[in-house]
Scaffold this motif. Sequence first.
Motif, PDB file in Angstrom:
ATOM      1  N   GLN A 190       0.802  -1.213   0.000  1.00 38.09           N
ATOM      2  CA  GLN A 190       0.000   0.000   0.000  1.00 38.09           C
ATOM      3  C   GLN A 190       0.840   1.269   0.000  1.00 38.09           C
ATOM      4  O   GLN A 190       0.423   2.296  -0.530  1.00 38.09           O
ATOM      5  CB  GLN A 190      -0.915   0.006   1.234  1.00 38.09           C
ATOM      6  CG  GLN A 190      -1.986  -1.074   1.212  1.00 38.09           C
ATOM      7  CD  GLN A 190      -3.208  -0.640   0.443  1.00 38.09           C
ATOM      8  OE1 GLN A 190      -3.616   0.520   0.486  1.00 38.09           O
ATOM      9  NE2 GLN A 190      -3.814  -1.570  -0.274  1.00 38.09           N
ATOM     10  N   TYR A 216      -7.067   1.128   0.842  1.00 37.38           N
ATOM     11  CA  TYR A 216      -6.950   0.797   2.265  1.00 37.38           C
ATOM     12  C   TYR A 216      -6.099   1.907   2.884  1.00 37.38           C
ATOM     13  O   TYR A 216      -6.608   2.949   3.222  1.00 37.38           O
ATOM     14  CB  TYR A 216      -6.353  -0.594   2.473  1.00 37.38           C
ATOM     15  CG  TYR A 216      -6.365  -1.030   3.927  1.00 37.38           C
ATOM     16  CD1 TYR A 216      -7.556  -1.096   4.643  1.00 37.38           C
ATOM     17  CD2 TYR A 216      -5.191  -1.391   4.591  1.00 37.38           C
ATOM     18  CE1 TYR A 216      -7.581  -1.494   5.980  1.00 37.38           C
ATOM     19  CE2 TYR A 216      -5.206  -1.801   5.917  1.00 37.38           C
ATOM     20  CZ  TYR A 216      -6.399  -1.847   6.600  1.00 37.38           C
ATOM     21  OH  TYR A 216      -6.409  -2.252   7.921  1.00 37.38           O
ATOM     22  N   ASN A 274      -3.591   3.083   0.923  1.00 36.93           N
ATOM     23  CA  ASN A 274      -3.630   3.781  -0.364  1.00 36.93           C
ATOM     24  C   ASN A 274      -5.082   4.173  -0.662  1.00 36.93           C
ATOM     25  O   ASN A 274      -6.016   3.420  -0.363  1.00 36.93           O
ATOM     26  CB  ASN A 274      -3.103   2.845  -1.455  1.00 36.93           C
ATOM     27  CG  ASN A 274      -2.865   3.551  -2.766  1.00 36.93           C
ATOM     28  OD1 ASN A 274      -1.972   4.381  -2.864  1.00 36.93           O
ATOM     29  ND2 ASN A 274      -3.663   3.228  -3.765  1.00 36.93           N
TER      30      ASN A 274
END
Length: 826
Positions: free
Chosen positions: A244, A377, A379
């Motif tokens: 992420q 998430y 990101n």
Amino acid sequence: MALLAGSVGVTAAPTAHAGSDCSLPAPGRFQDATGSATLSVIAVDAQCLRTYRLVSSITGERLFRELPGTPVLRTGSAMLDGLYAMAHDDAELNKTDQVSDGSYNFGNPTPCPGGCYITGKSWTYVWTRDVSYSADLGLAAVDPARMRDTLLFKLSDRRDGSGDTQIIQDTGTGGSHPNSTDRVVWALGASEILDWLPDGERQSFATKAFDAIRNTVEYDRKVVYDPTDGLYLGEQSFLDWREQSYPAWTKDDVAPIATSRALSTNVVHWSALDAAARLASGAGDHGAAAKYRGWADSLATAIRTRFWLPRQGQFSQMLTTELDTAPVRRYDALATSLAVLTGVATADQAAQAVRNYPMTPHGPAVIWPQQQDIPAYHNNGIWPFATAYLMRAAAKVGNDGVATAQARSLVRGAALFGTNKENLNLLTGGTDTEINSDRQLWSVAGMMSMVQQSVFGVDARPDGLRVAPFVPAQLRVEHFAGSDRAVLHNLRYRGRTLNVELRFPQTSIRQGAYVVRSSTLNGRQIPAGTAITESMLGSGESTLVVQLDPPTSSTAAPVPVDTSAKEALYGPRTPAVRDVSVVDGRVRLGVDAAGEDPARVTMDVLRDGSVIAQGVPVTSTWTDGGSAGLGTDSYCYSVRLTYTSSGNTSQHAQPNCYWGPGYDRVLKVAGDGFEAVGGYRSANANGTYYANWGNAPGDRLTARIRPTVTGDYLLQADAAVGKPINTGVGGGIKLLRVVEDASGAVVTERPIAMPNTGSWSRVNHSTFVDAHLTAGREYRVELVNDRTAVNMSYFTTNAAYNDTMGGHFNYNDVFAIKALLKKATG
């Protein structure tokens, strides 16, 4: 986005409670393009405690009530008052006497002495960073005893009976510590709890906290501190899903993460050192206090120097890895806020960092810019607890525009989704993210923080309670313009009860933040900034009245980024340095732009952590005209790309180094050349190695090397540790010791991490140890077990972890020990 507050109508309730507001406000309403919500008071009891109904077009209906003994908010806004009450209701639902997680005790309940808070509806265990940030944000003020007991659940001594109580790093990347090191955030939460606990309970917890914090910072100083740059190594705090927020090349090899320097993690290491210094002073250990204060001051200087990006007016999120210690041009909302709130940032840095942090229509992204082709998430995510921290930071620097934007985001998320969600998708404003939970504890605490710490400015410190309200005019206009006051009732401070009342002047000013004119405590005026002590409050109920003057100058929030514009939201994909060669006496790089259009990006070239070319055109090859020293220096290169339209920058390419013609600067002893104690020799497609090795105290591997060049070397092992890469408590760690054979002198010794590789058939590199070696001398490079080379499986709490119930886990299949010549010096 628009916030619609209902007009303020007042109907007297039949029974009044002294000091409370028993009126019935008009329903509060929220609406934006994604949905609407109405929050109404449907009943008021004899103690003026309300029952609320929240009706959302997205999540339906929820009923909740204000709870006896908890703080109560009265602003004239059913929306603000109700969302604050909902946070307390969420917190109540998170209370438990036992916790559970599938990885511990096979999912069976584990008692939590004294009672704990679970992490959220979907997370029924206690996690160190979650509970620590929750305590620091708002929950310590509400229930310091339960928060204390929850934090104590995250301390453990060693399984061998030798004591050494330390803070536990939760399961995580590459097998947890030393790859992830943000467990020290525990000290941030513990410090806040100490400032709220009553006299009779404070000293006992202070003694336990000091013991754990001291042991932890002393251990980390030996294992994850780099004296060369003065920073601590390890993964970013909370951003622990590497795909992420890290470059994709770390996905299957997390040793670079273990050698990275993260802003957030370094700030919480500073917080631990600061706490250790204060607790040592309180315990009368003035030598330790001076030592830890010196360490903290030096770390603050290193953070301000190494992470600050003056052209961007921002702090860098991280320095990616040992071979490329240049700060990335990427940002982190939590880390930025923590740097501001702790005072690690200078006043000028703090003001710029808060003012410049990017916003989206639904709130602040936790990282910036976003990464392409990665689901939401961390990101493409908004996390309310990070939003609450940014609101606190904005209040500290007096930025009403940024503070208002954070408040809008917090109100929106709670109102539309009828609970304090774990995170939101910044593109849709919804909860369509990879993982999400209702009543996430730090989101609950973030809503409390908006009211208690930001708006009312309640700040508990060792010498007393300070109240410095920060009320943006825009927030009042949108929610309680018709009310001449806002009151926080029933705040429990060290066993005393305090009501805080903010009184507003008549004004038509709609921008800026209100200014404190005067304060009175129980009718007696007190100077601004006075620390309110227990003795000043007495044993009864006290009231602090803060008279506010009209707002003054305003600071605008950043214009929200157009999230439909790819280059405004995302950074370029991560490029690659395909190869490093020498042409006509200079180093030539082969560059892969990862499919980005060369007409839309520029390229920066980095060598050994320094930018040597900035904003150059992207080409498939690039020659370093300044590499004339390649005869003695083993240069390491990276590149990054920047969109010319937005200035958003990619992650750095994986470093690629010139290790001499034919890699002749790499001295390598393979497994068949080891002198071994423990395990047994085996072989597979990756070569010869020692299997079933490394877990017993006396296990040892020795490789003998004789350099032909004097210089600075990087020592490293190649190993497999076949546990999952993204979890666990037993990542590989050993002490690497270099001994000059003839004299027996120890040249260097330091722990190295050999993170989990996901499979026993996958071999990755370990982290590095520096050593200066002399040509012609023979050295023994040893890998041994040592008291400093332990992972979290060595601690008692992880005797309940499913994979380590039978004992600690520190097995490593070692295939090679290497010495890489970084710079020839003689």
